[in-house]
Write an enzyme that holds these catalytic residues in place. Structure first.
Site, PDB file in Angstrom:
ATOM      1  N   ASN A  85     -10.213 -17.892 -32.737  1.00 54.53           N
ATOM      2  CA  ASN A  85     -10.617 -18.971 -33.638  1.00 54.53           C
ATOM      3  C   ASN A  85      -9.900 -20.246 -33.221  1.00 54.53           C
ATOM      4  O   ASN A  85      -8.700 -20.398 -33.457  1.00 54.53           O
ATOM      5  CB  ASN A  85     -10.268 -18.594 -35.080  1.00 54.53           C
ATOM      6  CG  ASN A  85     -10.599 -19.695 -36.069  1.00 54.53           C
ATOM      7  OD1 ASN A  85     -11.345 -20.632 -35.760  1.00 54.53           O
ATOM      8  ND2 ASN A  85     -10.056 -19.600 -37.270  1.00 54.53           N
ATOM      9  N   LYS A 123     -10.282 -23.151 -34.392  1.00 56.84           N
ATOM     10  CA  LYS A 123     -10.092 -24.047 -35.533  1.00 56.84           C
ATOM     11  C   LYS A 123     -10.492 -25.475 -35.138  1.00 56.84           C
ATOM     12  O   LYS A 123     -11.426 -25.657 -34.361  1.00 56.84           O
ATOM     13  CB  LYS A 123      -8.660 -23.934 -36.059  1.00 56.84           C
ATOM     14  CG  LYS A 123      -8.277 -22.493 -36.412  1.00 56.84           C
ATOM     15  CD  LYS A 123      -6.948 -22.375 -37.100  1.00 56.84           C
ATOM     16  CE  LYS A 123      -6.651 -20.918 -37.405  1.00 56.84           C
ATOM     17  NZ  LYS A 123      -5.381 -20.749 -38.148  1.00 56.84           N
ATOM     18  N   HIS A 142     -12.556 -17.673 -44.213  1.00 55.45           N
ATOM     19  CA  HIS A 142     -11.209 -17.817 -43.664  1.00 55.45           C
ATOM     20  C   HIS A 142     -10.300 -18.424 -44.731  1.00 55.45           C
ATOM     21  O   HIS A 142     -10.734 -19.236 -45.554  1.00 55.45           O
ATOM     22  CB  HIS A 142     -11.237 -18.698 -42.419  1.00 55.45           C
ATOM     23  CG  HIS A 142      -9.951 -18.683 -41.652  1.00 55.45           C
ATOM     24  ND1 HIS A 142      -8.863 -19.451 -42.017  1.00 55.45           N
ATOM     25  CD2 HIS A 142      -9.574 -17.992 -40.549  1.00 55.45           C
ATOM     26  CE1 HIS A 142      -7.878 -19.227 -41.167  1.00 55.45           C
ATOM     27  NE2 HIS A 142      -8.280 -18.343 -40.273  1.00 55.45           N
ATOM     28  N   GLU A 159      -8.220 -20.689 -44.701  1.00 54.97           N
ATOM     29  CA  GLU A 159      -8.169 -22.157 -44.716  1.00 54.97           C
ATOM     30  C   GLU A 159      -9.396 -22.735 -45.407  1.00 54.97           C
ATOM     31  O   GLU A 159      -9.327 -23.822 -45.992  1.00 54.97           O
ATOM     32  CB  GLU A 159      -8.026 -22.675 -43.285  1.00 54.97           C
ATOM     33  CG  GLU A 159      -6.652 -22.373 -42.711  1.00 54.97           C
ATOM     34  CD  GLU A 159      -6.589 -22.324 -41.202  1.00 54.97           C
ATOM     35  OE1 GLU A 159      -5.509 -21.990 -40.692  1.00 54.97           O
ATOM     36  OE2 GLU A 159      -7.609 -22.592 -40.536  1.00 54.97           O
ATOM     37  N   GLU A 174      -6.265 -11.084 -43.021  1.00 51.98           N
ATOM     38  CA  GLU A 174      -5.345 -12.152 -42.634  1.00 51.98           C
ATOM     39  C   GLU A 174      -4.443 -12.503 -43.809  1.00 51.98           C
ATOM     40  O   GLU A 174      -4.846 -13.274 -44.698  1.00 51.98           O
ATOM     41  CB  GLU A 174      -6.125 -13.403 -42.217  1.00 51.98           C
ATOM     42  CG  GLU A 174      -6.878 -13.274 -40.916  1.00 51.98           C
ATOM     43  CD  GLU A 174      -7.246 -14.653 -40.373  1.00 51.98           C
ATOM     44  OE1 GLU A 174      -6.958 -14.916 -39.208  1.00 51.98           O
ATOM     45  OE2 GLU A 174      -7.802 -15.452 -41.140  1.00 51.98           O
ATOM     46  N   GLY A 191      -0.200 -18.817 -38.643  1.00 52.34           N
ATOM     47  CA  GLY A 191       0.442 -19.971 -38.039  1.00 52.34           C
ATOM     48  C   GLY A 191       1.915 -20.119 -38.340  1.00 52.34           C
ATOM     49  O   GLY A 191       2.528 -21.133 -37.981  1.00 52.34           O
ATOM     50  N   SER A 232      -0.641 -14.747 -36.803  1.00 57.47           N
ATOM     51  CA  SER A 232       0.443 -14.865 -35.818  1.00 57.47           C
ATOM     52  C   SER A 232       0.429 -13.733 -34.789  1.00 57.47           C
ATOM     53  O   SER A 232       1.483 -13.234 -34.374  1.00 57.47           O
ATOM     54  CB  SER A 232       1.810 -14.942 -36.516  1.00 57.47           C
ATOM     55  OG  SER A 232       1.902 -16.119 -37.301  1.00 57.47           O
TER      56      SER A 232
END
Length: 250
Positions: free
Chosen positions: A9, A11, A93, A95, A163, A169, A209
């Protein structure tokens, strides 16, 4: 037997210059034993398909609108992604759930849209740090699974990515036992809802991560069929070792 899968991904990263990474991946993985998927920004998807050519690499979108078309400025439909050559699309996702306040209902509708366009949906679920600290992880996962995945799921149209939001991250990764507990729970719930055949055929990815140094251990965990990789997918030199680790996993 489930075919393992690793999805990158990108992003909101990358311009045309980044496509040289696709060329390197193609040369490094000419005959992979797993599925490799790259999900670039929508602006790069068409160019990426040209870069991929006949190589055994798939491309996907990072999100899609629920409608086929309409007055939705800035949005991209699943049909538009498919028209560019996409085979997959990420939905739900963390985010998107956090930054755009997407709900399980919205994720479920987007998943239906992906299937409508003959795309495989990578449905993301995962708990926040507050939820984990409150020992609510498993309840959150069960609720997101039930609310985000439509009926008629199969191993061909659905991939589930776990996730943990707090690990994305940050460099932090749950313990291997914790990852296994969640993935085993997801498998059990899918089998209970869709039957053992479908439930066992859906691929389960871990995301958060993932990097070369921890990929091998993660891929040895029960019911981990691959990974959804963020930052480490931007450079072929970082992504290739993860691909290799998945190919070597039992």
């Amino acid at each position: 037997m489930r075919r393992k899968l690793v999805a990158g991904n990108w992003k909101m990263n990358g311009t045309s210059a980044a496509l040289d990474q696709v060329e390197k991946l193609k040369s490094d993985h000419t005959n992979p034993s797993i599925d490799i998927v790259l999900c670039p920004p929508a602006t790069l998807l068409h160019k990426m398909m040209h870069s991929i050519g006949n190589a055994p690499i798939f491309a996907g979108g990072q999100d899609c609108h629920a409608d086929v078309s309409g007055a939705h400025t800035g949005d991209v439909s699943a049909e538009m992604l498919a028209d560019c050559g996409a085979s997959y699309v990420i939905v739900g996702h963390s985010e998107r759930r956090t930054d755009h306040r997407e709900t399980n209902d919205q994720v479920r509708i987007k998943t239906k849209a992906a299937w409508r366009a003959n795309l495989k949906a990578i449905v993301c679920i995962g708990e926040t740090l507050e939820q984990r600290e409150a020992a609510n992880t498993l309840d959150i996962i069960v609720g997101q699974l039930a609310g985000s995945i439509p009926d008629n799921a199969t191993g061909e149209n659905l991939v589930v990515a776990y996730e943990p939001v707090w690990a994305i991250g940050t460099g932090k990764v749950p313990g291997l036992d914790d990852i296994g507990e969640v993935h085993d729970l997801i498998r059990t719930r899918l089998e209970r809802r869709f039957g053992s055949g479908v439930g066992r055929s859906v691929r389960l990815l871990y995301g958060g991560s993932v990097k070369a140094s921890n990929a091998g251990d993660i891929f040895d965990v029960s019911n981990v069929d691959g990974a959804l990789v963020g930052g480490a997918s931007l450079k072929a030199d970082d992504f290739s070792p993860i691909i290799n680790a998945l190919q070597e996993a039992n």
